[in-house]
Design a protein around this motif. Sequence first.
Motif, short mmCIF file in Angstrom:
data_model
loop_
_atom_site.label_atom_id
_atom_site.label_comp_id
_atom_site.label_asym_id
_atom_site.label_seq_id
_atom_site.Cartn_x
_atom_site.Cartn_y
_atom_site.Cartn_z
N ARG A 80 1.10 -1.02 0.17
CA ARG A 80 -0.18 -0.47 -0.07
C ARG A 80 1.12 1.07 0.22
NH1 ARG A 80 -3.71 3.05 4.14
NH2 ARG A 80 -2.79 1.55 5.51
N GLY A 91 2.85 0.26 -3.49
CA GLY A 91 3.08 0.32 -4.97
C GLY A 91 3.31 1.19 -5.90
N TRP A 92 3.05 2.48 -5.84
CA TRP A 92 3.06 3.26 -6.41
C TRP A 92 4.63 3.54 -7.32
CZ3 TRP A 92 0.29 5.21 -9.76
CH2 TRP A 92 -1.51 5.64 -10.11
N SER A 93 5.34 2.85 -6.24
CA SER A 93 6.71 3.87 -6.42
C SER A 93 7.05 2.05 -7.32
CB SER A 93 7.67 3.00 -5.49
OG SER A 93 7.21 4.43 -4.18
N ALA A 99 5.25 0.22 -9.05
CA ALA A 99 4.83 0.82 -10.39
C ALA A 99 5.55 1.98 -11.25
CB ALA A 99 3.46 1.20 -10.79
N VAL A 100 5.91 2.91 -11.19
CA VAL A 100 6.80 3.42 -11.78
C VAL A 100 8.11 2.84 -12.20
CG1 VAL A 100 7.88 5.96 -11.54
CG2 VAL A 100 5.46 5.44 -10.80
N THR A 144 1.49 14.19 -3.92
CA THR A 144 0.75 14.50 -4.92
C THR A 144 1.32 15.52 -5.91
OG1 THR A 144 -0.78 15.39 -4.75
CG2 THR A 144 -0.78 12.67 -4.58
N MET A 182 10.84 8.53 -6.17
CA MET A 182 9.30 8.31 -5.72
C MET A 182 10.13 7.22 -4.65
SD MET A 182 6.90 8.39 -7.56
CE MET A 182 5.69 7.43 -7.41
N SER A 210 7.52 7.32 -0.92
CA SER A 210 6.82 6.43 -0.35
C SER A 210 7.81 6.19 1.18
CB SER A 210 6.98 5.26 -0.93
OG SER A 210 6.49 5.47 -2.36
#
Length: 399
Positions: free
Chosen positions: A4, A7-9, A11-12, A67, A311, A315
């Motif tokens: 959670r 996750g974005w890191s 994906a990037v 963001t 990123m 995180s």
Amino acid sequence: MLLRTFGWSFAVTAAGLALAGVLWGWQGLAIVGILSILEISVSFDNAVINAGILRKMNAFWQKIFLTVGILIAVFGMRLVFPVVIVAVTAKIGPIEAVNLAINDKAQYEHLVTGAHPAIAAFGGMFLLMIFLDFIFEEREHKWLGWLERPLAKMGKLDMLSVIVALVVLLVVAMTVATDVAHGGGDKSATVLLSGVAGLLTYLVVGGVSGYFEDKLEEAEEAQEAEDAEGEDDGNGSAAKPAAAAQEAGQNGAASKRGSVSGVGLAGKAAFFLFLYLEVIDASFSFDGVIGAFAITNDIFEMALGLGIGAMYIRSLTVFLVRKGTLDDYVYLEHGAHYAIGALAVILLATIKYEINEVITGLVGIVLIGLSFWSSVRKNRQEGKPGEESAAKSEVASGV
């Protein structure tokens, strides 16, 4: 929890490495990967500092940092900032600077590297002020007591950190800035001007955010006093005011330790803290951006690699806030601030001397690692496993 937060890191990273492989082949993929690791290692202490400030904000401003803040960090500092430096240094328009970055990479690298003394002086002085204000402040927990106790006593002198920083700047201008790296000659005036600009930026942004933070604390204390009086008038109980006062005192102590209120800072106070965070991030990124030229002079490879690393730093900041790590491991902030002090000295030294970014990263990691180990030892001696406060912080953080 891990997925959670990171996750974005992840994906990037996957998308960025795939894009690098498609556009530049295996060599480009390797370069982007190396730059990502470089950014994470150099800016690891940045995450600890960010977490200490981010936990003061409410959920809305924490999301803004994650963001809007990441857009500023990735595109602003890693892509736009070097182009602006070239435009100002070469006295050309932004479109010409972009064209130079794409079509004449060697000249672009030369211009950015030539601006390093000014960049290092600005970032070095800003980071030095953060370290000095921390080390001269009286604190409940002391990591290196033999050093921090006398410095805290000295810190009672008004504006001591500013005086020390100005003395350091003068010494740097009269020594290392007289013969800068890469045959740049005497840059004493440039270093003095940029260093003073970094110092003033710290005083203005930090001072304004502190002013609004103090105003919010005063308003909350007044509201708590009114609530206590109202309960006293309504119930006629002698025990209630004492209980309310005790509760107010506990809340006040909690606000001094971290968050100003249960919901965190909002409004102008949070806005200026957000600006403060972004300037800190910019100061940390200076050495990474300049150091990246040792690996590549392609502006897009550089932005992609450093952006992926940025990123992970964001995180990691969220992870530290959610887990309440700074409350559980009380010396982590000390280690991070000592790492900031070391980075400030290294930045100022690079005006004349070339220092490998690996050394910069290792210094930060070692200092934070030692402070973490000291915190673990302290918790074991006091019988504090740290689980309870971590859970509480996760609920309160709102990230």
